[in-house]
Design a protein around this motif. Structure first.
Motif, short mmCIF file in Angstrom:
data_model
loop_
_atom_site.label_atom_id
_atom_site.label_comp_id
_atom_site.label_asym_id
_atom_site.label_seq_id
_atom_site.Cartn_x
_atom_site.Cartn_y
_atom_site.Cartn_z
N ILE A 210 0.84 -1.21 0.00
CA ILE A 210 0.00 0.00 0.00
C ILE A 210 0.87 1.25 0.00
N HIS A 211 1.95 1.22 0.78
CA HIS A 211 2.84 2.39 0.88
C HIS A 211 3.93 2.39 -0.19
N GLY A 212 3.91 1.41 -1.08
CA GLY A 212 4.87 1.40 -2.18
C GLY A 212 6.27 1.02 -1.79
N ASP A 213 6.45 0.37 -0.63
CA ASP A 213 7.78 -0.05 -0.18
C ASP A 213 7.97 -1.53 -0.55
N PHE A 214 8.50 -1.77 -1.74
CA PHE A 214 8.61 -3.13 -2.25
C PHE A 214 9.75 -3.91 -1.62
N VAL A 215 10.73 -3.21 -1.07
CA VAL A 215 11.82 -3.89 -0.36
C VAL A 215 11.28 -4.55 0.91
N VAL A 216 10.51 -3.79 1.69
CA VAL A 216 9.89 -4.33 2.90
C VAL A 216 8.89 -5.42 2.55
N ALA A 217 8.12 -5.21 1.47
CA ALA A 217 7.13 -6.21 1.04
C ALA A 217 7.81 -7.53 0.69
N GLY A 218 8.93 -7.45 -0.03
CA GLY A 218 9.65 -8.66 -0.39
C GLY A 218 10.19 -9.39 0.82
N ASN A 219 10.72 -8.62 1.78
CA ASN A 219 11.26 -9.23 2.99
C ASN A 219 10.14 -9.84 3.83
N ALA A 220 8.99 -9.16 3.88
CA ALA A 220 7.83 -9.70 4.61
C ALA A 220 7.35 -11.00 3.99
N PHE A 221 7.40 -11.07 2.66
CA PHE A 221 6.99 -12.31 1.96
C PHE A 221 7.93 -13.46 2.32
N LEU A 222 9.23 -13.19 2.39
CA LEU A 222 10.19 -14.23 2.76
C LEU A 222 9.91 -14.75 4.17
N HIS A 223 9.53 -13.84 5.09
CA HIS A 223 9.22 -14.24 6.45
C HIS A 223 7.95 -15.07 6.54
N LEU A 224 7.11 -14.96 5.53
CA LEU A 224 5.83 -15.67 5.53
C LEU A 224 5.95 -17.10 5.01
N ILE A 225 7.01 -17.40 4.27
CA ILE A 225 7.11 -18.68 3.57
C ILE A 225 7.18 -19.87 4.53
N MET A 226 8.11 -19.85 5.48
CA MET A 226 8.30 -21.03 6.33
C MET A 226 7.11 -21.34 7.24
N PRO A 227 6.55 -20.34 7.95
CA PRO A 227 5.39 -20.70 8.79
C PRO A 227 4.19 -21.19 7.98
N SER A 228 3.94 -20.59 6.81
CA SER A 228 2.80 -21.03 6.00
C SER A 228 3.07 -22.42 5.40
N LEU A 229 4.31 -22.68 4.99
CA LEU A 229 4.66 -24.00 4.45
C LEU A 229 4.57 -25.07 5.54
N THR A 230 4.94 -24.72 6.76
CA THR A 230 4.83 -25.66 7.88
C THR A 230 3.38 -26.05 8.11
N LEU A 231 2.50 -25.06 8.12
CA LEU A 231 1.07 -25.33 8.28
C LEU A 231 0.55 -26.20 7.14
N ALA A 232 0.98 -25.88 5.92
CA ALA A 232 0.51 -26.62 4.75
C ALA A 232 0.95 -28.08 4.80
N LEU A 233 2.21 -28.33 5.13
CA LEU A 233 2.73 -29.70 5.15
C LEU A 233 2.04 -30.55 6.21
N GLY A 234 1.62 -29.89 7.30
CA GLY A 234 0.95 -30.63 8.36
C GLY A 234 -0.45 -31.07 8.00
N VAL A 235 -1.03 -30.47 6.96
CA VAL A 235 -2.41 -30.75 6.60
C VAL A 235 -2.55 -31.42 5.24
N MET A 236 -1.66 -31.06 4.30
CA MET A 236 -1.86 -31.50 2.92
C MET A 236 -1.79 -33.02 2.76
#
Length: 356
Positions: A210-236
């Motif tokens: 929203i604020h146009g800060d794509f560096v922070v957005a990219g870093n936030a996306f990287l932080h989201l990968i492992m916890p979401s993948l952990t949840l996914a692997l536990g259910v899929m």
């Protein structure tokens, strides 16, 4: 067709009428839990530890009057329920947040919702193709490999999956961050990020975009990968097995054999005829599995120090914060009840047999 519509509306009405007592039953359970320790447990949700002396006694007297503690317990329940409907869920005092429970939910729930959505997307786009592949290649090496891997992840507790991913991607490969939602140095001094909370949505990835800060957005996306993948692997794993089973059953149906006999290409038979019919029970179970992710969120958010409802609720339990425990329990319960209602209605729309 009109008959089907009438049956659908009758089913919807029955499910909605059943939803109301279910929701009330949930509030009764929460009410009983917070009263097990006596009146002091309920008072603790509304009293700040900083209050002492006459000021504390005055607030206690006001709470006694508001919740009618001198009246029978069922009278107390209705006054407490009235406060819940008014949005007064008490006060929470934890190391990561102190204030109204509803404000804590407003701040932390968006992160949990984001984590659940990403995990759900991963589950769907990985599980369905794998389930179809294992069914089409029944008892072949790839089928056996996927089944063994699925059973392994299914048997592993969520926190252990998270630790394994941390070791692989953060310690060995060093390509993903371990905890939090962003590298602190990237958000230092940002006007829309204060005290670990981003604005306006409280989801850092979205707020950064929203604020146009794509560096922070990219870093936030990287932080989201492992916890979401952990949840996914536990259910899929459960969804892969379900898709494999329904696909195998569908591949043996007469209409599939008829399509093959007419010379329809095998890829068309699998993807158009068999897969679409096999998805019906999978869609419903997928919804329930996603709702069940909330149970894993409590553990995973704590493992990855991910600031969502799960991490706040864990802090509340550790610190015996009745306001946070009650708020988190009630919120999760409401989500599960509402999700169950929505899924039942969707399934009734897809499959008319359910309406009878």
């Amino acid at each position: 067709m009109g008959g089907w519509d009438i049956k659908l509306w009758q089913y919807v009405l029955r499910r909605v009428l059943l939803f109301i007592p279910t929701l009330l039953g949930l509030t009764i359970i929460v009410f009983v839990l917070i009263h097990i320790g006596g009146t002091n447990k309920l008072l603790a949700m509304y009293l700040s530890p900083r209050l002492t002396g006459a000021a504390r006694q005055q607030i206690i007297a006001e709470l006694d009057q508001k919740f009618h503690f001198n009246d029978p317990i069922y009278i107390q329940y209705f006054y407490w329920l009235g406060q819940i409907f008014e949005g007064n869920w008490g006060i929470t005092n934890t190391p990561i947040f102190s204030g109204p429970v509803t404000q804590a939910i407003e701040i932390f729930f968006p992160n949990t919702l984001m984590l659940t959505i990403v995990a759900a997307i991963l589950i769907w786009f990985i599980s369905i193709p794998l389930g179809v592949h294992t069914a089409v290649n029944r008892d072949k090496p790839s089928d056996n490999t996927i089944r063994v891997a699925s059973l392994t992840f299914y048997a592993m507790p969520w926190y252990l999956i998270g630790i394994v991913l941390i070791i692989i991607f953060a310690v060995w490969l060093k390509i993903l961050p371990i905890s939090g939602t962003v590298n602190p140095s990237l958000v230092a001094g940002l006007s829309w990020y204060k005290n670990g909370i981003s604005y306006p949505t409280h989801v850092l990835l979205i707020d950064a975009l929203i604020h146009g800060d794509f560096v922070v957005a990219g870093n936030a996306f990287l932080h989201l990968i492992m916890p979401s993948l952990t949840l996914a692997l536990g259910v899929m794993a459960a969804l892969v097995r379900l898709m494999r089973g329904t696909m195998l059953e569908t591949l043996d149906q007469d209409f599939v054999n008829f399509a093959r006999a007419k010379g329809v290409p095998e890829k068309v038979v699998i993807n158009l005829y068999a897969k679409n019919n096999a998805l019906l029970p999978v869609i419903t179970n997928f919804g329930y599995l996603v709702a069940g992710l909330l149970g894993g969120v409590v553990v995973i958010e704590d493992v990855f120090s991910y600031p969502g409802i799960g991490m706040w609720l864990t802090d509340a339990m550790i610190n015996n914060d009745m306001g946070g425990i009650m708020g988190g329990t009630l919120l999760f319960g409401i989500i599960l009840v509402v999700t169950s209602l929505i899924l039942d209605l969707i399934y009734a729309k897809i499959d008319p047999r359910i309406r009878y």
